[in-house]
Design an enzyme around this catalytic site. Structure first.
Site: not given
Length: 321
Positions: A104, A298
């Site tokens: 991320d 994610h």
């Protein structure tokens, strides 16, 4: 957290950073950089596996997070400070070069390390987030035009709404976010444009969506309790430097020559709007290997830790073993 290595405070780039370490001191060093809103604890499944394989693992709670320093000024969280923090950790530990691995926002940071500090990098691993070459237009201008003012990155620029909403209920933030994707990437891409706007404030206010948690109650409490103490403003300030980062890296060559690994999360809605990730990277990353964990959302290192560990260890042993 009984089996998670405790932190020691290391002075770097003018702040104290909480750093978790494991593995032999003479092992090839690998720095694990977490994303938003996470902690070094996000790497709890990777740290023991990498250490057992003989790597020297260094996992900081980065600037603004956990017990690490939280300067007040927004500019203190720009890409130059974020990368300098990592280099300062190497200096403090007497390490010349390291492999940098990020997920991320941590991925966005580590891809910039070989551009800003090329002499300190052995290799780069991007988990979920690819190398994104500098765009011809300010990214915030692009995001605003594409997704409007409620898209979370744009919203973070304009107000302290997110700081206040997230600080008020940190448990709710993680209960909402730390879940499997409630929809497949293919179905998501079929939704009307207005339904694909990533409005994190709205999501938190609405409460937990469908989909199983990817963390236990105990693990969720680690995140919620830590952010309950430290707040979200420091981490959100990373986003508030997006335009500054773009403006101040205009002279950086968009070329990475060290060995690089990219692990895509095949069902990550956060990167759904970025087409042809691997093809775009190949023009800028000379020595690139790509893998995909097809069903992962994610939070790849927490949702599919064994799959990710197998990919990491295979590549690391072949390239640096």
């Amino acid at each position: 957290m009984s089996d998670f290595p405790s932190a020691r405070m290391i002075r770097t780039n003018g702040i104290e950073v909480a750093v978790h370490e494991a593995g032999p001191d003479d092992g090839v060093p690998i720095v694990l950089c977490h994303g938003f809103p996470e902690l070094a604890y996000s790497w709890r499944h990777q740290i023991p596996a990498l250490a057992a394989a003989g790597f020297r693992v260094i996992a900081p709670d980065q600037r603004g997070y956990g017990d690490s320093g939280k300067p007040e000024g927004v500019v203190e969280y720009d890409i130059h400070n974020l990368t300098a923090d990592l280099i300062g950790i190497l200096d403090a530990l007497g390490i010349d070069k390291a492999i940098f691995c990020g997920h991320d926002w941590g991925g966005l940071v580590v891809w910039q390390v070989p551009l800003l500090h090329p002499s300190r990098v052995l290799g780069i691993i991007g988990v979920g987030v690819p190398f994104l070459p500098r765009t011809p237009v300010d990214p915030i201008v692009m995001f605003r035009k594409m997704w409007g003012d409620r898209m979370y990155i744009v919203n973070f620029q304009d107000s302290r709404e997110a700081d206040e909403v997230f600080d008020a209920e940190p448990y709710r933030v993680f209960d909402v976010l730390m879940r499997k994707s409630p929809i497949s990437l293919a179905d998501y891409q079929k939704l009307p444009r207005e339904e694909r706007v990533a409005d994190l404030v709205k999501r938190v206010r609405m409460g937990p969506p469908p989909g199983d948690r990817i963390v236990s109650e105990e693990e969720l409490r680690v995140f919620a309790d830590t952010f309950g103490r430290s707040g979200f403003t420091g981490p959100i300030n990373w986003y508030r430097n997006w335009s500054r980062n773009w403006a101040t890296t205009v002279h950086c060559p968009q070329r990475i020559d060290v060995p690089a690994l990219f692990v895509r999360a095949g069902n990550d809605l956060a990167t759904a709007a970025i087409p042809d990730l691997e093809k775009g990277m190949a023009a800028c990353v000379a020595d690139l290997e790509c893998h995909e964990i097809r069903d992962s959302g994610h939070w790849i290192q927490q949702e599919y830790p064994d799959d990710l560990n197998a990919i990491l260890l295979d590549w690391l042993k072949r390239r640096f073993g």
